[in-house]
Design a protein around this motif. Structure first.
Motif, PDB file in Angstrom:
ATOM      1  N   PHE A 325       0.873  -1.169   0.000  1.00 16.34           N
ATOM      2  CA  PHE A 325       0.000   0.000   0.000  1.00 16.34           C
ATOM      3  C   PHE A 325       0.915   1.225   0.000  1.00 16.34           C
ATOM      4  N   ARG A 326       0.927   1.943  -1.114  1.00 15.96           N
ATOM      5  CA  ARG A 326       1.986   2.921  -1.332  1.00 15.96           C
ATOM      6  C   ARG A 326       1.801   4.276  -0.658  1.00 15.96           C
ATOM      7  N   PRO A 327       0.596   4.775  -0.452  1.00 19.55           N
ATOM      8  CA  PRO A 327       0.488   6.056   0.268  1.00 19.55           C
ATOM      9  C   PRO A 327       0.952   5.907   1.718  1.00 19.55           C
ATOM     10  N   PRO A 328       1.054   7.010   2.447  1.00 18.57           N
ATOM     11  CA  PRO A 328       1.439   6.919   3.858  1.00 18.57           C
ATOM     12  C   PRO A 328       0.509   5.985   4.624  1.00 18.57           C
ATOM     13  N   TYR A 329       1.101   5.204   5.510  1.00 19.83           N
ATOM     14  CA  TYR A 329       0.318   4.250   6.291  1.00 19.83           C
ATOM     15  C   TYR A 329      -0.419   4.976   7.419  1.00 19.83           C
ATOM     16  N   TYR A 330      -1.497   4.356   7.916  1.00 19.55           N
ATOM     17  CA  TYR A 330      -2.184   4.898   9.091  1.00 19.55           C
ATOM     18  C   TYR A 330      -1.255   4.769  10.291  1.00 19.55           C
ATOM     19  N   HIS A 331      -1.213   5.808  11.100  1.00 19.16           N
ATOM     20  CA  HIS A 331      -0.326   5.721  12.248  1.00 19.16           C
ATOM     21  C   HIS A 331      -0.685   6.695  13.356  1.00 19.16           C
ATOM     22  N   ARG A 332      -0.177   6.364  14.524  1.00 22.88           N
ATOM     23  CA  ARG A 332      -0.165   7.242  15.692  1.00 22.88           C
ATOM     24  C   ARG A 332       1.299   7.426  16.064  1.00 22.88           C
ATOM     25  N   ASN A 333       1.640   8.608  16.540  1.00 24.51           N
ATOM     26  CA  ASN A 333       3.046   8.967  16.618  1.00 24.51           C
ATOM     27  C   ASN A 333       3.334   9.685  17.932  1.00 24.51           C
ATOM     28  N   CYS A 334       4.544   9.477  18.476  1.00 28.34           N
ATOM     29  CA  CYS A 334       4.965  10.210  19.670  1.00 28.34           C
ATOM     30  C   CYS A 334       5.503  11.586  19.310  1.00 28.34           C
ATOM     31  N   MET A 335       5.376  11.989  18.052  1.00 28.15           N
ATOM     32  CA  MET A 335       5.778  13.316  17.587  1.00 28.15           C
ATOM     33  C   MET A 335       4.538  14.081  17.124  1.00 28.15           C
ATOM     34  N   SER A 336       4.649  15.399  17.118  1.00 26.04           N
ATOM     35  CA  SER A 336       3.619  16.258  16.535  1.00 26.04           C
ATOM     36  C   SER A 336       3.960  16.523  15.077  1.00 26.04           C
ATOM     37  N   GLU A 337       2.950  16.507  14.206  1.00 25.88           N
ATOM     38  CA  GLU A 337       3.183  16.674  12.775  1.00 25.88           C
ATOM     39  C   GLU A 337       2.334  17.827  12.238  1.00 25.88           C
ATOM     40  N   PHE A 338       3.009  18.906  11.848  1.00 29.33           N
ATOM     41  CA  PHE A 338       2.347  20.042  11.204  1.00 29.33           C
ATOM     42  C   PHE A 338       2.742  20.015   9.733  1.00 29.33           C
ATOM     43  N   MET A 339       1.742  19.948   8.854  1.00 25.88           N
ATOM     44  CA  MET A 339       2.019  19.880   7.420  1.00 25.88           C
ATOM     45  C   MET A 339       1.520  21.120   6.697  1.00 25.88           C
ATOM     46  N   GLY A 340       2.227  21.497   5.653  1.00 26.15           N
ATOM     47  CA  GLY A 340       1.807  22.559   4.755  1.00 26.15           C
ATOM     48  C   GLY A 340       1.969  22.103   3.319  1.00 26.15           C
ATOM     49  N   LEU A 341       1.299  22.773   2.413  1.00 27.94           N
ATOM     50  CA  LEU A 341       1.362  22.430   0.992  1.00 27.94           C
ATOM     51  C   LEU A 341       1.784  23.663   0.220  1.00 27.94           C
ATOM     52  N   ILE A 342       2.915  23.552  -0.474  1.00 25.68           N
ATOM     53  CA  ILE A 342       3.431  24.667  -1.258  1.00 25.68           C
ATOM     54  C   ILE A 342       2.730  24.734  -2.605  1.00 25.68           C
ATOM     55  N   LEU A 343       2.617  23.593  -3.270  1.00 24.98           N
ATOM     56  CA  LEU A 343       1.956  23.554  -4.581  1.00 24.98           C
ATOM     57  C   LEU A 343       1.483  22.143  -4.869  1.00 24.98           C
ATOM     58  N   GLY A 344       0.530  22.024  -5.781  1.00 24.62           N
ATOM     59  CA  GLY A 344       0.056  20.721  -6.225  1.00 24.62           C
ATOM     60  C   GLY A 344      -0.991  20.105  -5.313  1.00 24.62           C
ATOM     61  N   GLN A 345      -1.059  18.754  -5.355  1.00 23.84           N
ATOM     62  CA  GLN A 345      -2.038  17.998  -4.575  1.00 23.84           C
ATOM     63  C   GLN A 345      -1.314  16.915  -3.784  1.00 23.84           C
ATOM     64  N   TYR A 346      -1.445  16.968  -2.458  1.00 22.10           N
ATOM     65  CA  TYR A 346      -0.816  15.947  -1.624  1.00 22.10           C
ATOM     66  C   TYR A 346      -1.505  14.616  -1.852  1.00 22.10           C
ATOM     67  N   GLU A 347      -0.728  13.547  -2.036  1.00 22.10           N
ATOM     68  CA  GLU A 347      -1.251  12.260  -2.490  1.00 22.10           C
ATOM     69  C   GLU A 347      -2.291  11.647  -1.555  1.00 22.10           C
ATOM     70  N   ALA A 348      -2.186  11.894  -0.248  1.00 23.35           N
ATOM     71  CA  ALA A 348      -3.090  11.243   0.695  1.00 23.35           C
ATOM     72  C   ALA A 348      -4.338  12.058   0.992  1.00 23.35           C
ATOM     73  N   LYS A 349      -4.412  13.292   0.469  1.00 20.46           N
ATOM     74  CA  LYS A 349      -5.571  14.153   0.755  1.00 20.46           C
ATOM     75  C   LYS A 349      -5.894  15.014  -0.461  1.00 20.46           C
ATOM     76  N   LYS A 350      -6.024  14.423  -1.620  1.00 23.61           N
ATOM     77  CA  LYS A 350      -6.253  15.198  -2.827  1.00 23.61           C
ATOM     78  C   LYS A 350      -7.591  15.934  -2.746  1.00 23.61           C
ATOM     79  N   GLY A 351      -7.547  17.229  -2.998  1.00 26.31           N
ATOM     80  CA  GLY A 351      -8.762  18.030  -3.033  1.00 26.31           C
ATOM     81  C   GLY A 351      -9.120  18.690  -1.719  1.00 26.31           C
ATOM     82  N   GLY A 352      -8.796  18.061  -0.593  1.00 24.23           N
ATOM     83  CA  GLY A 352      -9.160  18.634   0.692  1.00 24.23           C
ATOM     84  C   GLY A 352      -8.058  19.460   1.313  1.00 24.23           C
TER      85      GLY A 352
END
Length: 433
Positions: A325-352
């Motif tokens: 399964f090639r997209p990012p796997y489902y997970h829970r993490n001991c780190m905090s993850e803040f994501m941003g998108l510079i351009l295009g469509q992120y593969e795991a959340k296209k459109g949203g």
């Protein structure tokens, strides 16, 4: 725009002098009784004087006037910078922000700083803050410096024309700039501009260790660039200097440009990097590698291998894994993850998940591909595929639990309260037969 020179290693010693004033660097000592051209010697220290040689950071300036020549600081009441992490109750929910609005009024870079989340205390030199900037005018006769830590600036829309004490840099989308603690700079723009900032307190960014990867890969030192000297000799009635100090903004004024450095030498410098130069490493057999393989820069904590903050990107690349399964796997993490998108469509959340927006997945809060992504990736033919073409997403990852500010939760009015719905279509597929 002055040309940049390559930064051949983060522990290297650099020197530069404005070509209009040859031999402006003193020979043989740092602070002679009389500097060439009647300049003043001034040292900027980015580490303790007694730090080990491999960690010692400092630069010597040779400038027209020393930076001490200013009037007293007073509070600066614009912008939305805060390090009050208790102004809102904690919220463990997955969060997504729609693209942050460009300003309607005339707002420069400093006035357009907005703190979204963070943790720690700059007084104790431990922690981080995440900001977005939204601006539409240049800073003019106004400069800024950060007493609390380093700024890693990620433009999303609009080119930033950055003037520093070291020289000039031009930084646009799909590039980053790092302005380290105490360095004075101003930002000019020629269009509405927006982007993200990762601030770390009391520590500096480094290239991650490569370990078994070997000597080459990820972000190569030779691709980082730093300015060359280009001074201004400008006298004005009121040049504003804005300081960020212990999470607050202060302003003073002086009667000349602070960018009057004719020559400099040292290893404590601002720098830029083009994300297109990142050498991607990935699995070529099976399974999905951890996102740490996409780390560009890291700010390490005292716990070995654990980051106060990592800057991670998800650039265009080939995906070739078998039975995976090639997209990012489902997970829970001991780190905090803040994501941003510079351009295009992120593969795991296209459109949203849209360019100029953001997401925050807090410590141990589950997250992963939305329903549509899971459904399509579960059935797709597993042939070599080019993914993330025309896309650049990134992640600020931290071992700290991040608190979201009032601006992030309410004032910006961009929090997507329906974000949780993107996973609601995930149904039970269990078949015990």
């Amino acid at each position: 725009m002055n040309e940049l020179k390559y930064l051949n290693g983060f522990d290297s010693e650099f020197q530069s002098e404005d070509p209009r004033r040859p031999n402006s660097l003193p020979k043989g000592q740092n602070s002679p009784q009389k500097c060439p051209y009647g300049l003043y010697a001034e040292q900027l220290s980015g580490s303790a004087f007694t730090a080990p040689r491999t960690e010692n950071k400092r630069t010597w300036f040779y400038r027209i006037r020393p930076s001490v020549g200013h009037f007293p600081f007073k509070k600066f009441l614009k912008g939305n910078v805060t390090h009050d992490w208790n102004e809102q109750d904690p919220d463990p929910n997955q969060m997504r922000w729609n693209p942050f609005d460009f300003p309607k009024d005339q707002i420069d870079f400093v006035e357009g700083l907005n703190t979204v989340c963070g943790a720690g205390d700059p007084k104790m030199k431990s922690g981080l803050a995440i900001h977005v900037y939204i601006c539409n005018v240049s800073m003019g006769n106004r400069a800024f410096y950060n007493s609390d830590g380093d700024f890693l600036i990620v433009p999303q829309s609009g080119v930033l024309f950055i003037t520093t004490e070291f020289g000039k840099m031009e930084v646009g989308p799909n590039e980053i700039a790092v302005i380290q603690q105490g360095m004075r700079f101003k930002i000019d723009v020629n269009e509405p501009s927006r982007g993200y900032i990762l601030e770390v307190f009391g520590q500096h960014f480094i290239l991650p260790d490569l370990g078994p990867i070997g000597a080459n890969g990820l972000a190569n030192p030779r691709d980082f660039q730093t300015p060359v000297a280009l001074y201004e000799d400008i006298d004005v009635d009121n040049y504003e200097i804005i300081a960020k100090y212990q999470g607050k903004l202060f302003i003073c004024h002086q009667n000349h440009s602070p960018f009057d450095v004719v020559a400099w030498h040292g290893n404590y410098v601002p720098y830029k990097y083009n994300l297109e130069n990142f050498m991607v490493i990935n699995s070529v057999s099976f399974d999905h590698c951890d996102p740490s393989i996409f780390t560009v820069l890291s700010c390490q904590s005292e716990k070995k291998g654990t980051a106060i903050a990592d800057f991670v990107i998800f650039p265009p690349r080939w995906s070739v894994q078998e039975h995976t399964f090639r997209p990012p796997y489902y997970h829970r993490n001991c780190m905090s993850e803040f994501m941003g998108l510079i351009l295009g469509q992120y593969e795991a959340k296209k459109g949203g998940f849209l360019p100029g927006g953001a997401t925050l997945h807090s410590i141990m809060t589950p997250h992963g591909p939305d329903f549509k992504c899971f459904s399509e990736a579960s059935e797709e033919a597993l042939k070599p595929t080019r993914i993330a073409e025309g896309t650049q997403a990134f992640m600020f990852e931290s071992c700290y639990g991040l608190a979201v500010t009032k601006w992030g939760l309410k004032t910006c009015e961009k929090l997507d309260l329906d974000y949780y719905k993107c996973w609601q279509g995930l149904k039970k597929n269990f078949n015990p037969i």
